[in-house]
Write a protein that holds these residues in place. Structure first.
Motif, PDB file in Angstrom:
ATOM      1  N   LYS A 436       0.851  -1.198   0.000  1.00 62.24           N
ATOM      2  CA  LYS A 436       0.000   0.000   0.000  1.00 62.24           C
ATOM      3  C   LYS A 436       0.886   1.248   0.000  1.00 62.24           C
ATOM      4  CE  LYS A 436      -3.531   1.714   2.926  1.00 62.24           C
ATOM      5  NZ  LYS A 436      -4.068   1.505   4.234  1.00 62.24           N
ATOM      6  N   LYS A 439       2.418   1.760  -3.414  1.00 61.39           N
ATOM      7  CA  LYS A 439       1.459   2.248  -4.419  1.00 61.39           C
ATOM      8  C   LYS A 439       1.211   3.741  -4.243  1.00 61.39           C
ATOM      9  CE  LYS A 439      -1.059  -2.002  -5.440  1.00 61.39           C
ATOM     10  NZ  LYS A 439      -1.229  -2.992  -4.361  1.00 61.39           N
ATOM     11  N   THR A 440       1.030   4.186  -2.982  1.00 60.42           N
ATOM     12  CA  THR A 440       0.803   5.620  -2.746  1.00 60.42           C
ATOM     13  C   THR A 440       2.038   6.412  -3.154  1.00 60.42           C
ATOM     14  OG1 THR A 440       0.053   4.743  -0.632  1.00 60.42           O
ATOM     15  CG2 THR A 440      -0.395   7.063  -1.070  1.00 60.42           C
ATOM     16  N   LYS A 443       2.632   6.755  -7.052  1.00 58.49           N
ATOM     17  CA  LYS A 443       1.588   7.511  -7.761  1.00 58.49           C
ATOM     18  C   LYS A 443       2.020   8.963  -7.943  1.00 58.49           C
ATOM     19  CE  LYS A 443      -2.229   6.305  -5.682  1.00 58.49           C
ATOM     20  NZ  LYS A 443      -3.502   5.996  -5.115  1.00 58.49           N
TER      21      LYS A 443
END
Lengths: 465, 132
Positions: A436, A439-440, A443
């Motif tokens: 997680k 992914k953040t 981005k």
């Protein structure tokens, strides 16, 4: 030629024969049970956080050792510099020890030396610290010393001018190291203002400052909710009354309310620093991460350990072979991962050092290695990374770093996370947490700093190509 | 008892009689007529005052030099300033005296620490920190 009987000493024949105790089975280590002064376990450290009646936080961690450190930490650092007066925190930290009215600075310094204590000041992006290390019994002298110097309102012009060349020299010597320069610039690329302010006062900034700027900084940030008195190796019941007494003495100089700090925002951009055509290149790429106040912060520590395998052994590949970034490095480059946690923002990224020709390939591969973690993290990598994170977290805790860590937590959420608690939290990190986080992070547009021969170094938009 | 006597003598300093006498004496001395301050008269040809002068803020230093040049000029012409330009009592601030005292104290402190032969009494008293 004397006979053997004469050579043998006379005493020997007179006394009974004594065997060597260590060789006798009766006195062997297996049979000997030691009682008394040796403790069977190391004493557990006691931690306690309270507030004085005026709102100043007092925190102590008592490891029952012979040495203590007491620090007064102000929750304002280079982050709190205003745009009109950059470098105030750095200058302020350098001028914290001055002549106290009715006394001389010579006595302050010489008496501290005579006692064998240390007295030092430090500043970070979010804190200014004045601290002293001493043997336990000198606590009665250390606390008033720190308070007298921090709340000293007398400020002669010559004291300001005396320290200005030191500030400029400190900046010059720190920024002469490319790594420090790149990481300082990286924060500017990532956060612009606030956390993006330079940690150091440049020569022009230092020459533009006046005593009034420093006194304004102190007046604005020496408020009860921003001050923490941290003791490492002190008993809370000894520290608290001394702090109460000192705070009472200076209570008219401690304001109640404080100004809120502007929230940090990560906005990736690129900064390029020319270092000449023959220089070694440094290339730093940072993505946004979580602040240390976040419950998911241990995942950031584990992520850094998954990425970075370097510096664990003296031999072998410079970038380590077990880290995810190792596959991205070449023979001449050195790739490491770094993370930084602040009270409302964090950074995670990688740092490449090597010849300019290799940088583009290494950087691109590193970014894809990081992105690849969002899909696959092996169990062995996770297990190894947790161990590395725990060991590195403990290794970073030098005497002054420990005090900073305690202050950071106490000023942000009012409790102390001991090293054991941190290790337990690291052990609980799962693969999902890390993915997680990755992914953040990916981005966002990264913050990039290129240092070296800029004609050869890649631009930020060439990295994901 | 000697302390009490000393205290009462010192407290006389703040009485109006003594203050007015001091003012009268300073104006009779004549330095104010030449535009000087009392601290401009302190002999500066020694290391102590030179060190104190090094600590003077730049503006104060500049003003001091101006006052001295004007006073030398007046002295060579055997004149004085007009009464309206004399140094006013509220301008006659001790700008150098406190700096000299500060430097003196620093030197004295340093020497006392350099020549220490035993632990000072106030450092012998120790806190007995909470036992482990």
């Amino acid at each position: 030629m004397l006979s053997r009987s004469v050579l043998r000493p006379l005493a020997r024949t007179a006394q009974p024969f004594r065997g060597y105790a260590v060789l006798s089975a009766e006195n062997g280590s297996l049979k000997y049970i030691r009682r008394g002064d040796q403790p069977e376990v190391a004493p557990l450290s006691k931690k306690q956080v309270t507030k004085t009646s005026s709102g100043v936080t007092v925190a102590s961690v008592d490891n029952h050792g012979p040495v203590s450190t007491v620090a007064i930490v102000i929750n304002a650092g280079s982050r709190s510099d205003s745009a009109d007066a950059p470098g105030v925190a750095h200058f302020y930290k350098n001028t914290l020890i001055r002549t106290v009215p009715g006394d001389t600075v010579v006595r302050t310094v010489r008496e501290t030396e005579l006692r064998g204590d240390t007295l030092y000041t430090a500043h970070t992006r979010e804190q200014v610290i004045i601290a002293s290390d001493f043997l336990r019994d000198n606590l009665v002298d250390a606390v008033p010393l720190l308070f007298d110097n921090l709340f000293n309102t007398s400020f002669h012009a010559y004291e300001f001018l005396l320290h200005r060349p030191d500030v400029i020299a400190e900046t010059a010597s720190s920024l002469a190291d490319p790594t420090i320069k790149v990481l300082d610039t990286l924060h500017q690329a990532a956060f612009r203002t606030g956390l993006g302010n330079s940690l150091f006062a440049s020569a022009s900034a230092a020459k533009g400052l006046k005593r009034a700027h420093l006194q304004e900084f102190a007046a604005k940030h020496l408020t009860a909710d921003r001050i923490a008195v941290v003791g490492n190796g002190v008993a809370h019941e000894d520290l608290k009354p001394l702090v109460e007494e000192a705070v009472k003495k200076f209570q008219d100089r401690i304001a109640k309310s404080s100004t809120a700090t502007k929230a940090s925002e990560f906005k990736g951009s690129e900064i390029r620093l020319e270092a000449g055509p023959k220089s070694i290149s440094h290339y730093a790429v940072a993505f946004p991460s979580v602040p240390f106040t976040d419950a998911k912060y241990p995942a950031a520590l584990v992520l850094r350990a998954i990425l970075d395998g370097s510096k664990r052994l003296k031999w072998g590949n410079h970038s380590g072979s077990a880290g995810a970034l190792a596959s991205a490095s070449t023979a001449n480059t050195n790739v490491t991962a770094f993370e930084a946690g602040y009270s409302d923002a964090g950074l995670i990224g990688f740092y490449i050092q090597g010849p300019a020709e290799d940088i583009k390939g290494v950087a691109t591969k590193s970014v894809s290695a990081l992105k690849g973690l969002s899909s696959k993290i092996s169990d062995e990598a996770l297990a190894r990374a947790k161990k590395v994170a725990i060991v590195d977290a403990e290794g970073a805790l030098t005497r002054d770093a420990q005090v900073q860590e305690i202050a950071k937590q106490v000023l942000s959420n009012g409790s102390i996370l001991s090293y054991a608690d941190l290790a337990a939290a690291i052990n609980k990190v799962t693969v999902e947490d890390i993915q997680k986080l990755v992914k953040t992070a990916v981005k966002a547009k990264p913050a990039v700093v290129a240092y070296g021969n800029l004609l050869k170094l890649p631009y930020a938009d060439e990295l994901s190509a | 008892m000697a302390q009490a006597l000393l205290q009462s003598v010192r407290s006389l300093r703040s009485t109006d009689v003594i203050k007015n006498l001091a003012e009268f004496h300073h104006s009779m001395m004549g330095y104010r007529a030449k535009g000087l301050r009392y601290d401009d008269l302190i002999p500066e040809e020694n290391d102590l005052v030179q060190q104190a002068l090094r600590r003077l803020p730049e503006k104060e230093h500049y003003d001091r030099i101006f006052r001295m040049r004007r006073a030398i000029n007046l002295s060579s012409q055997q004149t004085e300033l007009e009464t309206k330009d004399h140094t006013k009592p509220h301008e006659d601030v001790p700008y150098l005296g406190p700096l000299i005292t500060l430097v003196e104290n620093e030197i004295a402190t340093k020497e006392s620490f350099d020549h220490l032969s035993s632990i000072p009494a106030h450092l012998l008293k120790r806190n007995n920190s909470t036992a482990v």
